[in-house]
Write a protein that holds these residues in place. Sequence first.
Motif, PDB file in Angstrom:
ATOM      1  N   ARG A 504       6.456  -7.669  -2.697  1.00  0.00           N
ATOM      2  CA  ARG A 504       5.880  -9.017  -2.717  1.00  0.00           C
ATOM      3  C   ARG A 504       6.580  -9.940  -1.724  1.00  0.00           C
ATOM      4  N   ALA A 505       7.890  -9.788  -1.608  1.00  0.00           N
ATOM      5  CA  ALA A 505       8.648 -10.667  -0.717  1.00  0.00           C
ATOM      6  C   ALA A 505       8.331 -10.405   0.748  1.00  0.00           C
ATOM      7  N   ARG A 506       7.983  -9.157   1.067  1.00  0.00           N
ATOM      8  CA  ARG A 506       7.702  -8.809   2.468  1.00  0.00           C
ATOM      9  C   ARG A 506       6.238  -8.999   2.850  1.00  0.00           C
ATOM     10  N   ALA A 507       5.423  -9.447   1.915  1.00  0.00           N
ATOM     11  CA  ALA A 507       4.003  -9.652   2.218  1.00  0.00           C
ATOM     12  C   ALA A 507       3.850 -10.762   3.255  1.00  0.00           C
ATOM     13  N   ARG A 508       3.049 -10.517   4.265  1.00  0.00           N
ATOM     14  CA  ARG A 508       2.813 -11.491   5.325  1.00  0.00           C
ATOM     15  C   ARG A 508       1.347 -11.434   5.731  1.00  0.00           C
ATOM     16  N   GLU A 509       0.882 -12.507   6.323  1.00  0.00           N
ATOM     17  CA  GLU A 509      -0.462 -12.515   6.877  1.00  0.00           C
ATOM     18  C   GLU A 509      -0.539 -11.498   8.015  1.00  0.00           C
ATOM     19  N   GLY A 510      -1.566 -10.676   7.995  1.00  0.00           N
ATOM     20  CA  GLY A 510      -1.709  -9.652   9.025  1.00  0.00           C
ATOM     21  C   GLY A 510      -1.139  -8.309   8.631  1.00  0.00           C
ATOM     22  N   ARG A 511      -0.332  -8.274   7.553  1.00  0.00           N
ATOM     23  CA  ARG A 511       0.216  -7.007   7.074  1.00  0.00           C
ATOM     24  C   ARG A 511      -0.646  -6.470   5.932  1.00  0.00           C
ATOM     25  N   LEU A 512      -0.383  -5.211   5.572  1.00  0.00           N
ATOM     26  CA  LEU A 512      -1.064  -4.627   4.417  1.00  0.00           C
ATOM     27  C   LEU A 512      -0.730  -5.410   3.155  1.00  0.00           C
ATOM     28  N   LYS A 513      -1.671  -5.449   2.221  1.00  0.00           N
ATOM     29  CA  LYS A 513      -1.393  -6.050   0.926  1.00  0.00           C
ATOM     30  C   LYS A 513      -0.315  -5.239   0.221  1.00  0.00           C
ATOM     31  N   ALA A 514       0.414  -5.894  -0.659  1.00  0.00           N
ATOM     32  CA  ALA A 514       1.554  -5.248  -1.310  1.00  0.00           C
ATOM     33  C   ALA A 514       1.136  -3.977  -2.046  1.00  0.00           C
ATOM     34  N   ASP A 515       0.047  -4.022  -2.797  1.00  0.00           N
ATOM     35  CA  ASP A 515      -0.380  -2.843  -3.561  1.00  0.00           C
ATOM     36  C   ASP A 515      -0.782  -1.698  -2.646  1.00  0.00           C
ATOM     37  N   ARG A 516      -1.516  -2.002  -1.572  1.00  0.00           N
ATOM     38  CA  ARG A 516      -1.935  -0.970  -0.633  1.00  0.00           C
ATOM     39  C   ARG A 516      -0.721  -0.341   0.059  1.00  0.00           C
ATOM     40  N   ARG A 518       2.275  -0.164  -1.076  1.00  0.00           N
ATOM     41  CA  ARG A 518       3.006   0.625  -2.066  1.00  0.00           C
ATOM     42  C   ARG A 518       2.380   2.021  -2.219  1.00  0.00           C
ATOM     43  N   LYS A 519       1.061   2.094  -2.285  1.00  0.00           N
ATOM     44  CA  LYS A 519       0.394   3.385  -2.456  1.00  0.00           C
ATOM     45  C   LYS A 519       0.641   4.299  -1.256  1.00  0.00           C
ATOM     46  N   LEU A 520       0.577   3.722  -0.052  1.00  0.00           N
ATOM     47  CA  LEU A 520       0.807   4.534   1.141  1.00  0.00           C
ATOM     48  C   LEU A 520       2.250   5.042   1.195  1.00  0.00           C
ATOM     49  N   LEU A 521       3.187   4.183   0.831  1.00  0.00           N
ATOM     50  CA  LEU A 521       4.586   4.609   0.857  1.00  0.00           C
ATOM     51  C   LEU A 521       4.879   5.631  -0.242  1.00  0.00           C
ATOM     52  N   GLN A 522       4.147   5.560  -1.355  1.00  0.00           N
ATOM     53  CA  GLN A 522       4.295   6.591  -2.384  1.00  0.00           C
ATOM     54  C   GLN A 522       3.893   7.956  -1.829  1.00  0.00           C
ATOM     55  N   LYS A 523       2.795   7.983  -1.083  1.00  0.00           N
ATOM     56  CA  LYS A 523       2.358   9.242  -0.483  1.00  0.00           C
ATOM     57  C   LYS A 523       3.383   9.743   0.530  1.00  0.00           C
ATOM     58  N   LEU A 524       3.911   8.826   1.325  1.00  0.00           N
ATOM     59  CA  LEU A 524       4.918   9.203   2.313  1.00  0.00           C
ATOM     60  C   LEU A 524       6.165   9.768   1.629  1.00  0.00           C
ATOM     61  N   ALA A 525       6.619   9.087   0.580  1.00  0.00           N
ATOM     62  CA  ALA A 525       7.804   9.551  -0.142  1.00  0.00           C
ATOM     63  C   ALA A 525       7.571  10.930  -0.750  1.00  0.00           C
ATOM     64  N   PHE A 526       6.375  11.131  -1.294  1.00  0.00           N
ATOM     65  CA  PHE A 526       6.055  12.428  -1.908  1.00  0.00           C
ATOM     66  C   PHE A 526       6.040  13.535  -0.849  1.00  0.00           C
ATOM     67  N   ALA A 527       5.466  13.230   0.341  1.00  0.00           N
ATOM     68  CA  ALA A 527       5.441  14.217   1.419  1.00  0.00           C
ATOM     69  C   ALA A 527       6.849  14.565   1.889  1.00  0.00           C
TER      70      ALA A 527
END
Length: 542
Positions: A504-516, A518-527
């Motif tokens: 939430r703290a790193r959310a910025r205009e132009g960046r991915l939404k926090a939830d999105r 998080r999901k992508l980084l979960q996949k990256l961490a799992f890989a």
Amino acid sequence: MKKISVFLSSPGDVERERQMVEAVIAQLNRMLGEYLDITLELKQWKTHVIPDMGRAQEIINKQIGKYDIFLGIMWKRFGTPTGKAESGTEEEFNIAYRNWQRYRRPHILFYFSQAPYTPQDSAEIEQWGKVFKFKQEYWEKGLCYEYPSPEAFADLLREHLAKILQQWFAPKGEQPLITDFTRYLKSLRSDTMYMDIRGLVSGESTGYQFRIDELYIPLQTSRVDMHSKTARKKEEHLQQRDVPLEEALREQRLLIRGDPGAGKTTFLRLIAFALCQRWLGETSSASLVDLLYPKNPPLPIWVSLGRLADYVRREQTSPATECPPEPDSPEWLCHYLKKENREFSWNLPEEVFRCELNAGHCLILFDGLDEAPDSTAREQISALAANIIKAFPECRMVITSRPAALVGEAIPRGFTEVEIAPLTDEAIEIFLKKWSTALYPKAAEKAAAHLKELGEALKAKSEIRRMARNPVMLTALAVVHWNENRLPEQRSELYESILTWLFRARAREGRLKADRCRKLLQKLAFAMFTHADGRQRQVGVR
């Protein structure tokens, strides 16, 4: 060199404005040196008068002598009678006014503070009444200015002195002798003034923005790699573990390495903020800037290297723009600053940054080499930095980067290299005290209680103590403790709380939404965790 004398006359209740006068004149003198053989000399009785026998004000008048500009300031105090006038300032003004009537010299500038004020007794009412009467009489003779704050006074004075010098010395039709950096400096000061702490749940605290000088904690360097001759000479001095980061700033070329959240950007922001304060005549909040630059502070030039890399790429691929032919040309810095000048309405002459760079007046702060999008862009930016110091050898430069980005040709050449060390127990304690005070600025007992509770929570477990060695993780722990009134006991819950705050703290205009994100980084961490070759520190996009 021709001296233009400015005589400052005021009662003793405008000390802050006196400091502003000194800062403004120092700034103008540095700018004047680029164009004309002129210097401004500030005269005031505290610095230009020695003890003697006789009427005190007459001694002051005699020793001050002639001057070119009379500068008067008043607020709520008029002063004490001198025998010839109701105050020293009034007598000094009368002398200046008589000379102006006869010779049209000195140029008279008078300013009256409009800061709120409530008299406490009849003597203060009488003083304030005399100021009011004097101002009414002054309006019958000439034009004066009123100002709401010392900062506003500094802006007025800077503008008015520049116009006087322009009238006296510049041929008609030529550009201004003195460049006014006020809009640029105020913009940079605003951008660097606050710590970027988001996601703090409202509670009893009244402060949601924390000034950078209120929360900044001293950083140490853990290692120094020597590339430059200057650095090698100081190797014995700099390779000690406990060297403060600000001490390393004495180097002409400095590369600051640090893990994510180690405090690299915060350090540069503090330096830029403090330099802006000095230039604008404000009291500097960072003593290290006063120590490093006691007289003429450099002009801070802050550049996000991620933005610069994107700008170079866009401009090179745009057929409609004229840009430097090579991606590592030092001209890109001036090209980029011209664009920023137009975009943010700093209203500066087009070539002013080049003039300052050529004169060696700048401290170039290049933040985030690792934020360039790929290895090729990082190598280009590194080469660009090396070429900038060749083109403008008298300027200082600081670059920050995460260690992982400093590979091969991406390592800037000719720089002293330092790495930020983990926070010491002392530094952590300093942060916790500042944090608690910032949360309860008007309640010392609550601040002390919060400090005790948070300190005990951080010492409860070894993994928490390890996390607290990193400034961003320490901040995360402090925020989670505030938001949840505790630190979760289970490690998984603690990590979950910290991750939630970070996203939430790193959310910025132009960046991915926090939830999105998080999901992508979960996949990256799992890989990374389930890779066929075992756990990986990095994996390809596919």
